[in-house]
Design a protein around this motif. Structure first.
Motif, short mmCIF file in Angstrom:
data_model
loop_
_atom_site.label_atom_id
_atom_site.label_comp_id
_atom_site.label_asym_id
_atom_site.label_seq_id
_atom_site.Cartn_x
_atom_site.Cartn_y
_atom_site.Cartn_z
N GLY A 90 -7.78 0.20 -1.84
CA GLY A 90 -8.48 0.83 -2.96
C GLY A 90 -7.59 1.82 -3.69
N LEU A 91 -8.19 2.84 -4.27
CA LEU A 91 -7.49 3.91 -4.97
C LEU A 91 -7.79 5.23 -4.28
N THR A 92 -6.75 5.99 -3.99
CA THR A 92 -6.98 7.29 -3.35
C THR A 92 -7.71 8.23 -4.29
N GLU A 93 -8.59 9.01 -3.72
CA GLU A 93 -9.30 10.01 -4.52
C GLU A 93 -8.97 11.43 -4.09
N LYS A 94 -7.97 11.57 -3.16
CA LYS A 94 -7.53 12.88 -2.71
C LYS A 94 -6.01 12.94 -2.69
N PRO A 95 -5.40 14.03 -3.14
CA PRO A 95 -3.95 14.19 -3.00
C PRO A 95 -3.59 14.26 -1.51
N TYR A 96 -2.39 13.73 -1.17
CA TYR A 96 -2.01 13.73 0.25
C TYR A 96 -0.50 13.59 0.37
N HIS A 97 0.11 14.48 1.15
CA HIS A 97 1.55 14.46 1.43
C HIS A 97 2.39 14.36 0.15
N GLY A 98 2.00 15.09 -0.87
CA GLY A 98 2.75 15.10 -2.12
C GLY A 98 2.36 14.02 -3.09
N TYR A 99 1.52 13.07 -2.66
CA TYR A 99 1.06 12.02 -3.57
C TYR A 99 -0.18 12.50 -4.33
N LYS A 100 -0.27 12.11 -5.58
CA LYS A 100 -1.42 12.46 -6.39
C LYS A 100 -2.57 11.49 -6.09
N GLN A 101 -3.76 11.92 -6.49
CA GLN A 101 -4.91 11.03 -6.35
C GLN A 101 -4.82 9.89 -7.37
N GLY A 102 -5.55 8.81 -7.09
CA GLY A 102 -5.53 7.66 -7.97
C GLY A 102 -4.44 6.66 -7.64
N ARG A 103 -3.75 6.85 -6.51
CA ARG A 103 -2.67 5.93 -6.12
C ARG A 103 -3.29 4.67 -5.49
N ALA A 104 -2.78 3.52 -5.89
CA ALA A 104 -3.29 2.25 -5.37
C ALA A 104 -2.72 2.00 -3.97
N ILE A 105 -3.60 1.58 -3.06
CA ILE A 105 -3.19 1.22 -1.70
C ILE A 105 -3.18 -0.30 -1.60
N GLN A 106 -2.02 -0.86 -1.37
CA GLN A 106 -1.86 -2.30 -1.27
C GLN A 106 -1.66 -2.70 0.19
N ALA A 159 -5.31 4.62 11.34
CA ALA A 159 -4.04 3.92 11.58
C ALA A 159 -3.40 3.51 10.26
N LEU A 160 -4.19 2.94 9.35
CA LEU A 160 -3.63 2.52 8.06
C LEU A 160 -3.36 3.72 7.16
N GLY A 161 -4.11 4.81 7.35
CA GLY A 161 -3.84 6.02 6.58
C GLY A 161 -2.51 6.62 6.94
N GLN A 162 -2.16 6.55 8.21
CA GLN A 162 -0.86 7.06 8.64
C GLN A 162 0.27 6.21 8.08
N LYS A 163 0.06 4.90 7.99
CA LYS A 163 1.10 4.01 7.48
C LYS A 163 1.26 4.12 5.97
N HIS A 164 0.14 4.23 5.25
CA HIS A 164 0.18 4.24 3.78
C HIS A 164 0.07 5.64 3.19
N ASP A 165 0.05 6.65 4.02
CA ASP A 165 0.00 8.04 3.55
C ASP A 165 -1.23 8.35 2.70
N PHE A 166 -2.40 8.19 3.29
CA PHE A 166 -3.61 8.70 2.64
C PHE A 166 -4.46 9.39 3.70
N ALA A 167 -5.32 10.27 3.25
CA ALA A 167 -6.11 11.12 4.15
C ALA A 167 -7.09 10.28 4.97
N ASN A 168 -7.33 10.72 6.20
CA ASN A 168 -8.23 9.99 7.09
C ASN A 168 -9.66 9.95 6.58
N ASP A 169 -10.03 10.95 5.78
CA ASP A 169 -11.40 10.99 5.25
C ASP A 169 -11.49 10.51 3.80
#
Length: 391
Positions: A48-64, A226-236
């Protein structure tokens, strides 16, 4: 006349109870044979698309999602995670034969266990196997409804060839589904047609040994982490990874339908209660009118349990007789509804089972006994001498 009119209220209450239970069963059957008939021991994932900034990434980043996400999920230290398999979608595919052509929503590259995870069955031919994967075969499995437009029958389709985007594919099987119309081909073939890209459209995770919603939610969260750790997005970050947890949804829907069934029983019993109260009133009047008779029986040695049994049996007979009239009429109406909705997905087999009929029988006996109990207890309080003076 008094007994008949009161009995009709009992029959109406039982009639409504049977109708409501039949409708409830029809909804439950429709639920089980509909989209929730898909195997409940699985979860399906989409990026999907992230809705929270995480590890320097802005929100709205596509997760493939990618191919190497599959071992990440299968290696999760969670006893409820059994396996995972990737899926590749190709949308808006046109399939043609010399007879006709049609456009389907998706052509999906899948593994052999995918059809089982979707809760679908092969009706003719076979599904994709390991040999199809290893040899990158250009074979497909089609929906029975789609086959009817391109071939004379499902049996005629198996072994024949169709053209998809200028390529020839052999039909190896036909599956049955009331909802989906997807066309399936081997995952390796779909990946080859996709330029051997590592991107995947979706992932199906098979789960096991779960019995509570809490376990299903915990398994879902472990996958997200697990996928959040790999793709750098927040667990919640619920938006970063879309998860359709079929297990928890199935449990929630089953719980809801169970509550609905209990509610229907309560409504039906309260509807019938008015008739039962009427029967009890009739028995009170009957005891009052037969006071002299009861006095004579008591005077010549009738035991209290004999008087008690007579009043209760009369009550049970009245309740049972008119109750079964309601049962028969209710069964007749549910059979009529079954014929009306035979081709509908809204109600499937809204008829009552033997178990339901036995439950209603138990309710009738208990209701009849309670309706006669209090008048019978009143009859026992009648003293023989005073009863004999009554005319």
């Amino acid at each position: 006349m008094r007994t008949a009119l009161t009995g009709l209220s009992v029959a109406w209450g039982i009639f409504m109870l049977i109708i409501l239970l039949g409708m409830s069963r029809g909804v439950y059957n429709s639920f089980n044979s509909g989209f929730m008939a898909q195997a409940s021991n699985s979860m399906q994932l989409w990026g999907g698309l992230t809705e929270k900034p995480y590890h320097g990434y802005k929100q709205g980043r596509a997760i493939q999602l990618e191919n190497d996400d599959v071992p990440v999920v299968t290696d999760i230290d969670n006893p409820h995670i059994k396996s995972a398999m990737p899926v590749i979608y190709t949308s808006g595919v046109t399939i043609s034969t010399p007879r006709d052509y049609m456009t389907v929503g998706n052509m999906e590259g899948v593994y052999p266990d995918y059809l089982k995870a979707q809760g679908r069955e092969i009706v003719v031919g076979r599904f994709i196997n390991e040999l199809d994967l290893n040899e990158n075969r250009k074979v497909i499995v089609m929906n029975k409804r789609n086959v009817g437009q391109l071939f004379k029958s499902a049996e005629d389709a198996v072994g024949e060839y169709v053209t998809i985007n200028g390529l020839s594919f052999q039909v190896i099987g036909v599956y049955s589904s009331e909802w989906g119309q997807e066309v399936y081909l081997p995952y390796t073939t779909a990946r080859m047609l996709n330029g051997f890209s590592d991107n995947i459209s979706s992932m199906v995770v098979e789960v096991q040994n779960m019995s509570t919603i809490e376990q299903g939610e915990a398994a879902e969260q472990s996958v997200r982490e697990a996928l959040g750790q790999k793709h750098d997005f927040a667990n919640d970050d619920q938006s970063a990874l879309w998860i359709w947890n079929r297990f928890t949804q199935h449990m929630q829907m089953s719980t809801g339908l169970g509550i609905l069934n209990y509610a229907i029983w309560v409504i039906g019993i309260f509807t019938m209660l008015s008739g039962i109260i009427g029967v009890s009133n009739i028995m009170f009047v009957s005891v009052k009118e037969r006071t002299h008779e009861i006095g004579i029986r008591r005077a010549i040695g009738a035991r209290p349990r004999s008087i008690l049994g007579q009043i209760i049996m009369e009550s049970v007979f009245i309740t049972g007789f008119f109750g079964y009239i309601g049962v028969v009429l209710g069964i007749g109406v549910t059979e009529l509804l079954n014929n009306i909705f035979a081709d509908s997905d809204f109600l499937k087999d809204p008829t009552v089972t033997v178990a339901i009929a036995l439950q209603v029988t138990v309710v009738l006996v208990i209701a009849g006994s309670l309706a006669g109990l209090f008048p019978a207890l009143k009859a026992l309080k009648v003293k023989p001498v005073e009863a004999l003076r009554t005319e």
